[in-house]
Design an enzyme around this catalytic site. Sequence first.
Site, mmCIF file in Angstrom:
data_model
loop_
_atom_site.group_PDB
_atom_site.id
_atom_site.type_symbol
_atom_site.label_atom_id
_atom_site.label_comp_id
_atom_site.label_asym_id
_atom_site.label_seq_id
_atom_site.Cartn_x
_atom_site.Cartn_y
_atom_site.Cartn_z
ATOM 1 N N ASP A 113 0.871 -1.179 0.000
ATOM 2 C CA ASP A 113 0.000 0.000 0.000
ATOM 3 C C ASP A 113 0.913 1.235 0.000
ATOM 4 O O ASP A 113 0.725 2.169 0.761
ATOM 5 C CB ASP A 113 -0.948 -0.005 1.205
ATOM 6 C CG ASP A 113 -1.913 1.181 1.192
ATOM 7 O OD1 ASP A 113 -2.070 1.810 0.120
ATOM 8 O OD2 ASP A 113 -2.489 1.485 2.253
ATOM 9 N N ARG A 155 1.224 13.736 10.231
ATOM 10 C CA ARG A 155 -0.125 13.511 9.725
ATOM 11 C C ARG A 155 -0.599 12.186 10.304
ATOM 12 O O ARG A 155 0.066 11.162 10.164
ATOM 13 C CB ARG A 155 -0.105 13.432 8.205
ATOM 14 C CG ARG A 155 -1.395 12.926 7.565
ATOM 15 C CD ARG A 155 -1.152 12.692 6.090
ATOM 16 N NE ARG A 155 -2.290 12.229 5.331
ATOM 17 C CZ ARG A 155 -2.609 10.947 5.142
ATOM 18 N NH1 ARG A 155 -1.888 9.992 5.687
ATOM 19 N NH2 ARG A 155 -3.631 10.619 4.388
ATOM 20 N N ASP A 196 -2.630 9.236 10.003
ATOM 21 C CA ASP A 196 -3.330 8.525 8.935
ATOM 22 C C ASP A 196 -4.562 7.791 9.498
ATOM 23 O O ASP A 196 -4.513 7.213 10.572
ATOM 24 C CB ASP A 196 -2.355 7.508 8.309
ATOM 25 C CG ASP A 196 -2.965 6.733 7.173
ATOM 26 O OD1 ASP A 196 -3.195 7.340 6.120
ATOM 27 O OD2 ASP A 196 -3.206 5.516 7.337
ATOM 28 N N GLU A 211 -6.061 13.022 9.478
ATOM 29 C CA GLU A 211 -6.668 12.594 8.223
ATOM 30 C C GLU A 211 -7.990 11.914 8.582
ATOM 31 O O GLU A 211 -8.037 10.720 8.868
ATOM 32 C CB GLU A 211 -5.780 11.612 7.454
ATOM 33 C CG GLU A 211 -6.308 11.388 6.044
ATOM 34 C CD GLU A 211 -6.447 9.939 5.607
ATOM 35 O OE1 GLU A 211 -6.886 9.708 4.469
ATOM 36 O OE2 GLU A 211 -6.140 9.020 6.387
#
Length: 492
Positions: free
Chosen positions: A71, A210, A212, A254
């Site tokens: 991924d 960030r 996720d 996020e």
Amino acid sequence: MNKNSKKLITADDPGWYKDAVIYQLHIRSFFDSNNNGIGDINGVTAKLGYLESLGVTAVWLLPFYPSPLKDDGYDIADYYGIHPDYGTLNDFKRFLREAHLRGMKVITELVLNHTSDRHEWFQKSRNAPKGSPWRDYYVWSDTPDKYNGVRIIFQDFETSNWSWDPVAKAYFWHRFYSHQPDLNFDNPQVRKEMFKVIDYWMEMGVDGMRLDAVPYLLERDGTNCENLPETYDFLRQLRSHLDKKFKNRMLLAEANQWPEDAVAYFGKGDICHMAFNFPLMPRMFMALQMEDWFPIVDIYEQIPPIPEECQWAIFLRNHDELTLEMVTDEERDYMYKVYAHDHTARINLGIRRRLAPLLNNSRRRIEILSLLLFSLPGTPVIYYGDEIGMGDNYYLGDRNGVRTPMQWTGDRNAGFSTANPQKIFLPVIIDPDYHYHSINTENQEKSLSSLLWWIRRIIAMRKQHKAFSRGGIKFLHCENQAVLAFVRRFRG
Ligand code: NOJ
């Protein structure tokens, strides 16, 4: 050194993220410094001058950790290392130093929700007896019926959020790919592990992270397992841990959610400093196509106010599909019809295209959406390559079509690498309308009327007026629905 970046970003400003202009890039796609066909950290360091001249004040790097890359790195196998394709820890430390010397902040990825199934924790967990501390690192069940009805996010690839593990002889929970088992955040040991990960990177000097896939950290029976009070509680703990140990760092959520739930990731200013404005993004595209201010003004009416110290991150495109999860069925049908007529461009619940091709390569349309990006409330995030109007290639599978090599010149491999073109990790864009022979930074540097120069000027203009980064917004009513007018005001 860019005069503006010096003026706005100072080492001691705790609100630096409000005045920032963030540039999102993938190390492997940016620049290949050792000519093996894969972009690397030293390549990004070599291109810091380009980012500085664009006016960027913060760089957000996609995951660079050891990973099987099923991924694209969001399947982490070791939170403390660097993927050997991208370089070494020393390369990363040098990059951090060089970025800081130029007054730029560095934002990295903290993938909390899941790991790769190759992670040592998962290997221990699947081999550990039921009820043991290691087994408890992940979410296991004897049946795939638990948490029934929870939506499947990667619906083109997965049919269930549970997968059978023949080693553990049990099902494990995963909100994304079946090679990405979800960690069990009810386990205090897992929480501790994540605090250790944060400490490690923050001590090294990373400025922001960030978070996720943050809505999915915990699971509870009878719920949709998203945005649970327990998830917000854990994030509050994480924030207070960060604040106790570090100064002037930033957490960016996020959370692809409806306005009320997305806003909750700010808490009372005690959870995340920033969150992506997912509700706004598709509505900018809708408004443009409909030539109507309604979708934008309407969504602003639905987004509750946020705490003073917090800030939205706004974006047009990123490394994923243009997500249409948080729109109504009618709105999604409309978006597909006007922006992804070709079904191959669709993936999961979204559109895997870059900005320029979405807008039919229309300079005027790119400019108008970019103007919104740089003038609506929040910190703008530019996706690498969109500043030169790069094209995409949705035949490449998954979301790879929007992650192709950055186009620097018209030379071999678009100036990204001098390796044999067959060795490049993804082919460069050769679509006639977006061919790297014409779409590249070298060409656009030479022409003051290029998109690159236009973006540069817009960024410089934005930095001259704090109203853009810190001010409030008031929409003016226009009889002509095709005109969106608003005032940004800061301290009078
Ligand atoms: C969100 C990331 O942006 C996406 O690229 C990834 O596939 C999922 N999270 C799973 O980690």
